[in-house]
Motif scaffolding. Structure first.
Motif, PDB file in Angstrom:
ATOM      1  N   ALA A  30      -8.138   7.233   7.182  1.00 29.65           N
ATOM      2  CA  ALA A  30      -8.612   6.114   6.359  1.00 29.65           C
ATOM      3  C   ALA A  30      -8.171   6.289   4.913  1.00 29.65           C
ATOM      4  N   SER A  31      -7.761   5.187   4.326  1.00 31.13           N
ATOM      5  CA  SER A  31      -7.306   5.185   2.935  1.00 31.13           C
ATOM      6  C   SER A  31      -8.501   4.937   2.025  1.00 31.13           C
ATOM      7  N   THR A 128      -9.695  -3.091   0.654  1.00 34.42           N
ATOM      8  CA  THR A 128      -9.518  -2.226   1.815  1.00 34.42           C
ATOM      9  C   THR A 128      -8.066  -2.269   2.254  1.00 34.42           C
ATOM     10  N   GLU A 129      -7.628  -1.223   2.910  1.00 33.17           N
ATOM     11  CA  GLU A 129      -6.248  -1.175   3.385  1.00 33.17           C
ATOM     12  C   GLU A 129      -5.995  -2.323   4.354  1.00 33.17           C
ATOM     13  N   SER A 132      -6.464  -2.384   8.410  1.00 28.66           N
ATOM     14  CA  SER A 132      -7.340  -1.291   8.826  1.00 28.66           C
ATOM     15  C   SER A 132      -8.503  -1.830   9.671  1.00 28.66           C
ATOM     16  N   ASP A 155      -1.725   5.921   1.602  1.00 30.93           N
ATOM     17  CA  ASP A 155      -2.665   6.325   2.645  1.00 30.93           C
ATOM     18  C   ASP A 155      -2.750   7.853   2.640  1.00 30.93           C
ATOM     19  N   ARG A 161       0.706   1.593   0.947  1.00 32.08           N
ATOM     20  CA  ARG A 161       0.209   0.550   1.834  1.00 32.08           C
ATOM     21  C   ARG A 161      -0.357  -0.600   1.002  1.00 32.08           C
ATOM     22  N   THR A 163      -3.181  -3.508   0.055  1.00 36.42           N
ATOM     23  CA  THR A 163      -4.631  -3.626   0.132  1.00 36.42           C
ATOM     24  C   THR A 163      -5.004  -5.096   0.130  1.00 36.42           C
TER      25      THR A 163
END
Length: 177
Positions: A30-31, A128-129, A132, A155, A161, A163
């Motif tokens: 998780a990023s 959030t990424e 995901s 990440d 990545r 968002t």
């Protein structure tokens, strides 16, 4: 599973558990702002750095526990500028890999949303990424996608990545509330 808001003393008592959750989250891909592998001491130090904000009421932190272990957490960061006190940011929503798929993330998110509304906050935001599992949670919990920023953060493997930004109106002063 119990969800509890931490005051400063309980927050400090929970540092090891929060650090364990953070390292599990990063190890799981998780990023959440860290590169893997995340050292436990670094994770404790990061959480310890949030203690002053918790003590001052600028950051609310809840934990979920399964037995003696912290299995989830969510934070609510209150804005400190006079023109933005109506909003807050959801931060560090994390669920231990062994506790996923049971609704804990949704329960933690709802807890933070309800607390925000009770505190007079009418607008929440988060990032959030993109792509995901967390993004699915936010969409199904009624959050509105505001847009995507490419190459926003690395990440845990160090790969840049995108968002996705989300927002949600809450409380009685919110539009439609």
């Amino acid at each position: 599973m119990t969800v509890t808001r931490l005051d400063e003393a309980r927050f400090l008592d929970s540092l090891d558990g929060l650090a364990g959750l953070l390292t599990d989250t990063v190890d799981g891909g998780a990023s959440v702002g860290f590169l893997a592998p995340l050292d436990g001491a670094e994770a404790v130090a990061w959480w310890r750095g949030r203690a002053a904000a918790v003590a001052a009421g600028r950051l609310a932190v809840w934990v979920a526990r399964g037995g003696d272990r912290v299995t989830g957490t969510v934070g609510l960061a209150f804005a400190d500028k006079p023109n933005s006190r109506h909003r807050a940011e959801i931060v560090k929503l994390m669920v231990h890999r062994e506790a996923r798929g049971r609704g804990l993330g949704r329960a933690l998110l709802a807890t933070a949303e309800e607390a925000a509304a009770a505190a007079g906050v009418t607008l929440l935001h988060l990032d959030t990424e993109t792509g995901s599992p967390a993004e699915h949670l936010y969409r199904t919990a009624g959050w509105t996608r505001a847009g995507v920023i490419p190459d926003y953060a690395a990440d845990p493997r160090g790969v840049l990545r995108p968002t996705t930004l989300y927002y949600k109106h809450v409380g009685t002063g919110a539009p439609g509330g």
